[in-house]
Write an enzyme that holds these catalytic residues in place. Structure first.
Site, short mmCIF file in Angstrom:
data_model
loop_
_atom_site.label_atom_id
_atom_site.label_comp_id
_atom_site.label_asym_id
_atom_site.label_seq_id
_atom_site.Cartn_x
_atom_site.Cartn_y
_atom_site.Cartn_z
N MET A 36 37.56 -8.15 -19.76
CA MET A 36 37.39 -9.17 -18.72
C MET A 36 38.09 -8.72 -17.44
O MET A 36 39.20 -8.22 -17.50
CB MET A 36 38.04 -10.48 -19.20
CG MET A 36 38.37 -11.50 -18.13
SD MET A 36 39.48 -12.80 -18.74
CE MET A 36 38.37 -13.89 -19.55
N ASN A 37 37.40 -8.90 -16.28
CA ASN A 37 38.16 -8.88 -15.02
C ASN A 37 37.89 -10.17 -14.24
O ASN A 37 38.00 -11.25 -14.85
CB ASN A 37 38.09 -7.58 -14.25
CG ASN A 37 36.74 -7.07 -13.81
OD1 ASN A 37 35.94 -6.64 -14.62
ND2 ASN A 37 36.46 -7.08 -12.53
N ASP A 38 37.60 -10.11 -12.98
CA ASP A 38 37.65 -11.29 -12.09
C ASP A 38 37.10 -12.60 -12.65
O ASP A 38 36.04 -12.62 -13.29
CB ASP A 38 36.80 -11.05 -10.84
CG ASP A 38 37.03 -9.73 -10.19
OD1 ASP A 38 37.90 -8.98 -10.62
OD2 ASP A 38 36.32 -9.44 -9.22
N GLN A 54 33.90 -11.51 -15.01
CA GLN A 54 33.39 -10.15 -15.10
C GLN A 54 33.67 -9.66 -16.52
O GLN A 54 34.82 -9.72 -17.01
CB GLN A 54 34.09 -9.26 -14.07
CG GLN A 54 33.68 -9.56 -12.63
CD GLN A 54 32.29 -9.04 -12.34
OE1 GLN A 54 32.10 -7.87 -12.07
NE2 GLN A 54 31.29 -9.91 -12.39
N ARG A 167 30.05 -7.33 -1.20
CA ARG A 167 30.02 -8.04 -2.48
C ARG A 167 30.85 -9.33 -2.52
O ARG A 167 31.57 -9.66 -1.63
CB ARG A 167 30.50 -7.11 -3.59
CG ARG A 167 31.88 -6.52 -3.38
CD ARG A 167 32.23 -5.59 -4.55
NE ARG A 167 33.53 -4.96 -4.37
CZ ARG A 167 33.70 -3.77 -3.82
NH1 ARG A 167 32.68 -3.07 -3.39
NH2 ARG A 167 34.93 -3.28 -3.68
#
Ligand code: FRU
Length: 497
Positions: A36-38, A54, A167
């Site tokens: 997992m990110n953001d 993410q 983005r």
């Protein structure tokens, strides 16, 4: 459903079963499985909070991005829903990057995200990368990508804006019911800028303005913007990359920014901006907010740092976690953050120790320990106090010299958070510091531990320091060391969630 999405759904359903409840934090969101990110699409829809993220289900390292999905009633208990988006269209085949979500008000939930597309030209050493903004509309569970995606591509970029780094759209509704979207890009000088687009229907977008230019003040590219009003101010959150320490209070790398100022609503231009560090700890980034039904502005961030992703617990089946959601206020122009009130309901077994004398090293206090706790320390700061520094070790096993710590240096007015002795074997990013600029006679530190993380709220939220922890779970001690003598007051609760 496309094969790519179906495959990810089957995978997460199967492999998430291998992760026991105890192997995750109690109330911080971790990926269903994998990486997992953001935080993405933090929003209210259908009486619930929705949080996307993410996500790469197949590995605990970053890979082609998906959007994971979870819902919650109280931002502390999370229910996983099936992965919402995969990169399954020509315009997002290399990943669905960060973005936001909005309730359209007609039973439809709209996700706005960045599609990434790489094209290989003959004999080229690198692919040509394009990032573009896309939408998907759904019912809170299933989302359909819009047939005319991308809705904003490089043909809608103003001059001097990069189509490669373009983005993380944040969509908001304006008072007249139309929409604005804020997104990050770089100019030709490699410096970040936040672009604003406008739309009547959230599908047809037109370039409106440059909200703000970095002009090389803080690092290079600015990612993940969020824009909102708070208590008479306008706030821009963003995540600058490649910051150097002289630019931002001694912090380097990816540093979470809160710019507090005013936005000319007609022109969509920000002015009078005051750059503040949104979190002084080791792990906090890509923060975004939601407006709660009761009007609270609540912020969440990825409790990781790109430069520290090599710190690992061996064999851990997930990587990356969200921060505790925080309530935001502004006092005297400064951002104040405190844990969401909902957590207070789960504080159990109060231990209150008043004016306890600390002298020497590794002093323990009866009843003050634990790895799933909400504990507040009050430390006297007067120059006349007979000590120069106090260290609070936590998530500690003193017999093995394993601990994380907070170190307050009274004469330097600094607070340092440190995980060098937490058992990790990597060299980088073990420590960060901030200045304690309050002249109050007591330093108040509220520390929230949730098995794999520590978050410190300084002086009722004037500053925050967050970090991921890698120490074994049986390291539960809290111990104090000082070079002199002082009395501390401690109030501790177990968190039973
Ligand atoms: C920030 C970020 C975003 C991007 C995403 C990719 O952490 O780099 O700008 O959309 O991560 O996973």
């Amino acid at each position: 459903m496309t094969r790519k999405l179906e495959k990810a759904r089957q995978y997460e359903k199967k492999y998430s079963k291998n992760i026991q409840k105890k192997e995750r934090p109690a109330f911080h969101l971790t990926p269903y499985v994998g990486w997992m990110n953001d935080p993405n699409g933090f929003s209210r829809f259908g009486d619930k909070y929705h949080l996307f993220y993410q996500y790469y289900p197949y590995d605990t390292n970053w890979g082609p991005m998906h959007w994971g999905h979870a819902v919650s009633d109280d931002l502390l208990h999370w229910e996983y829903l099936p992965v919402a988006l995969a990169g399954d269209k020509p315009y997002d085949k290399n990943g669905v990057f960060s973005g936001s979500a909005i309730d359209l008000g007609n039973g439809k939930h709209l996700l706005m995200y960045t599609g990434v597309k790489e094209t290989w030209k003959k004999k080229a050493k690198h692919p040509q990368v394009r990032q573009m903004q896309c939408v998907a509309i759904g019912n809170g569970l299933e989302y359909e990508k819009y047939e005319n995606n991308p809705v904003i591509d490089e043909t809608k970029l103003p001059k001097n804006a990069s189509p490669v780094d373009f983005r993380d759209p944040k969509i908001v509704r304006t008072d007249d019911g139309s929409f604005l979207a804020y997104m990050g890009t770089k100019d030709k000088q490699e410096s970040g800028q936040i672009l604003v687009y406008e739309s009547k229907d959230a599908l047809n977008w037109k370039f409106k303005s440059v909200l703000i230019k970095n002009n090389a003040r803080l690092g290079n590219m600015w990612e993940c913007p969020d824009v909102f009003e708070l208590e008479g101010y306008d706030v821009l959150l963003a995540s600058p990359q490649d910051v150097t320490p002289e630019q931002f209070e001694g912090l380097s790398g990816n540093v979470p920014l809160a710019a507090i100022g005013h936005i000319d609503k007609e022109k969509q231009v920000m002015y009078d901006e005051d750059f503040q560090v949104a979190d002084y700890g080791l792990d906090f980034y890509a923060h975004q907010t939601v407006l709660a039904p009761d009007g609270r502005r609540i912020m969440i961030g990825w409790m990781q740092n790109w430069d520290a992703c090599c710190h690992r617990i061996p064999k851990q089946k997930w990587f990356g976690q969200m921060s505790l959601p925080r309530e935001l206020h502004i006092v005297d122009g400064k951002l104040i953050q405190n844990p969401i009130q909902e957590i207070e309901k789960y504080r159990k077994n109060q231990v209150l120790v008043n004016q306890h004398e600390i002298q020497g090293t590794n002093q323990k206090i009866q009843g003050i320990s634990g790895r799933l706790v909400d504990v507040t320390f009050k430390i006297p700061t007067d120059a006349k106090e007979e000590y120069t520094q106090i260290q609070i070790k936590f998530a500690a096993d003193i017999s093995k010299n394993r601990y994380c710590s907070l170190l307050y240096r009274k004469n330097e007015h600094t607070l340092t958070i440190d995980r060098l002795y937490s058992g990790n074997q990597r060299a980088i990013l073990n420590q960060r510091s901030c200045i304690i600029d309050s002249d109050a006679s007591t330093l108040k530190l509220r520390l929230i531990l949730d098995r794999f993380s520590a978050e410190v709220f300084v002086n009722d939220g004037q500053k925050v320091m967050s970090m991921a922890l890698y120490t074994e779970q049986d390291a539960q001690e809290i111990a104090f060391s000082t070079d002199g003598k002082l009395n501390v007051t401690v109030e501790k609760y177990d968190l039973e969630i």
